[in-house]
Scaffold this motif. Structure first.
Motif, PDB file in Angstrom:
ATOM      1  N   LYS A   1     -76.405   0.503 -15.481  1.00  0.00           N
ATOM      2  CA  LYS A   1     -75.081   0.492 -16.087  1.00  0.00           C
ATOM      3  C   LYS A   1     -75.023  -0.546 -17.205  1.00  0.00           C
ATOM      4  N   GLU A   2     -74.072  -0.355 -18.099  1.00  0.00           N
ATOM      5  CA  GLU A   2     -73.887  -1.286 -19.201  1.00  0.00           C
ATOM      6  C   GLU A   2     -73.242  -2.574 -18.714  1.00  0.00           C
ATOM      7  N   ARG A   3     -73.459  -3.631 -19.477  1.00  0.00           N
ATOM      8  CA  ARG A   3     -72.818  -4.891 -19.167  1.00  0.00           C
ATOM      9  C   ARG A   3     -71.307  -4.744 -19.340  1.00  0.00           C
ATOM     10  N   GLU A   4     -70.562  -5.251 -18.373  1.00  0.00           N
ATOM     11  CA  GLU A   4     -69.134  -5.009 -18.281  1.00  0.00           C
ATOM     12  C   GLU A   4     -68.358  -6.320 -18.276  1.00  0.00           C
ATOM     13  N   PHE A   5     -67.295  -6.375 -19.055  1.00  0.00           N
ATOM     14  CA  PHE A   5     -66.418  -7.535 -19.073  1.00  0.00           C
ATOM     15  C   PHE A   5     -65.654  -7.653 -17.768  1.00  0.00           C
ATOM     16  N   VAL A   6     -65.557  -8.865 -17.249  1.00  0.00           N
ATOM     17  CA  VAL A   6     -64.829  -9.122 -16.015  1.00  0.00           C
ATOM     18  C   VAL A   6     -63.584  -9.960 -16.280  1.00  0.00           C
TER      19      VAL A   6
ATOM     20  N   VAL B   1     -64.904 -19.092 -22.270  1.00  0.00           N
ATOM     21  CA  VAL B   1     -65.887 -18.890 -21.211  1.00  0.00           C
ATOM     22  C   VAL B   1     -65.568 -17.576 -20.517  1.00  0.00           C
ATOM     23  N   GLY B   2     -66.549 -16.705 -20.439  1.00  0.00           N
ATOM     24  CA  GLY B   2     -66.330 -15.386 -19.886  1.00  0.00           C
ATOM     25  C   GLY B   2     -67.279 -15.059 -18.753  1.00  0.00           C
ATOM     26  N   TRP B   3     -66.833 -14.134 -17.907  1.00  0.00           N
ATOM     27  CA  TRP B   3     -67.670 -13.562 -16.862  1.00  0.00           C
ATOM     28  C   TRP B   3     -67.925 -12.100 -17.189  1.00  0.00           C
ATOM     29  N   PHE B   4     -69.178 -11.706 -17.109  1.00  0.00           N
ATOM     30  CA  PHE B   4     -69.599 -10.326 -17.296  1.00  0.00           C
ATOM     31  C   PHE B   4     -70.483  -9.939 -16.121  1.00  0.00           C
ATOM     32  N   ARG B   5     -70.586  -8.655 -15.878  1.00  0.00           N
ATOM     33  CA  ARG B   5     -71.459  -8.200 -14.806  1.00  0.00           C
ATOM     34  C   ARG B   5     -72.253  -6.989 -15.264  1.00  0.00           C
ATOM     35  N   GLN B   6     -73.404  -6.814 -14.649  1.00  0.00           N
ATOM     36  CA  GLN B   6     -74.252  -5.677 -14.973  1.00  0.00           C
ATOM     37  C   GLN B   6     -74.921  -5.166 -13.709  1.00  0.00           C
ATOM     38  N   ALA B   7     -74.625  -3.929 -13.387  1.00  0.00           N
ATOM     39  CA  ALA B   7     -75.242  -3.259 -12.257  1.00  0.00           C
ATOM     40  C   ALA B   7     -76.439  -2.454 -12.753  1.00  0.00           C
ATOM     41  N   PRO B   8     -77.376  -2.133 -11.864  1.00  0.00           N
ATOM     42  CA  PRO B   8     -78.530  -1.338 -12.284  1.00  0.00           C
ATOM     43  C   PRO B   8     -78.113  -0.030 -12.933  1.00  0.00           C
TER      44      PRO B   8
END
Length: 126
Positions: free
Chosen positions: A43-48, A34-41
């Motif tokens: 910007k590319e989707r980023e591993f957290v 189970v992973g968390w990722f984030r994406q800002a406007p």
């Protein structure tokens, strides 16, 4: 078969803390990463961060490992992301994702995850 569902996002000020939670609306996370990722406007989707539900490993992005911590809540059957000392740069949509039997070498790669939540917005004001 799982369906991740995120919760806990919101509007906070810089320096505040926030806890995100990821549950599955069907199935269980057994044998899943189970992973968390984030994406800002713009910007590319980023591993957290990521975790194995059954144990055996956690992973955190180097740029966030001193502030963010992933964990499991066995009683609530959720994966949590504790975020401390939030910065405006942390503003993004945060996604929970899951993959069955994912090898450790792939847990940081969004493309390897099969199931994704709809995301929860985290906004950090300065």
């Amino acid at each position: 078969q799982v369906q991740p569902v995120e919760s806990g996002g919101g509007l906070v000020q810089a320096g505040d803390s926030l806890r995100l939670s990821c549950a599955t609306s069907k199935g269980t996370f057994n044998n899943y990463a189970v992973g968390w990722f984030r994406q800002a406007p713009e910007k590319e989707r980023e591993f957290v961060a990521a975790i194995r539900w059954s144990g055996g490993g956690t992973w955190h992005a180097d740029s966030m490992k001193d502030r963010f911590t992933i964990s499991r809540d066995y009683a609530k059957k959720t994966v949590n992301l504790r975020m401390n000392s939030l910065k405006p740069e942390d503003t993004a949509v945060y996604y929970c994702a899951a993959a069955n039997g994912l090898l450790s070498s792939f847990v940081r790669s969004a493309a390897r995850y099969d199931y994704w939540g709809q995301g929860t917005q985290v906004t950090v004001s300065s």
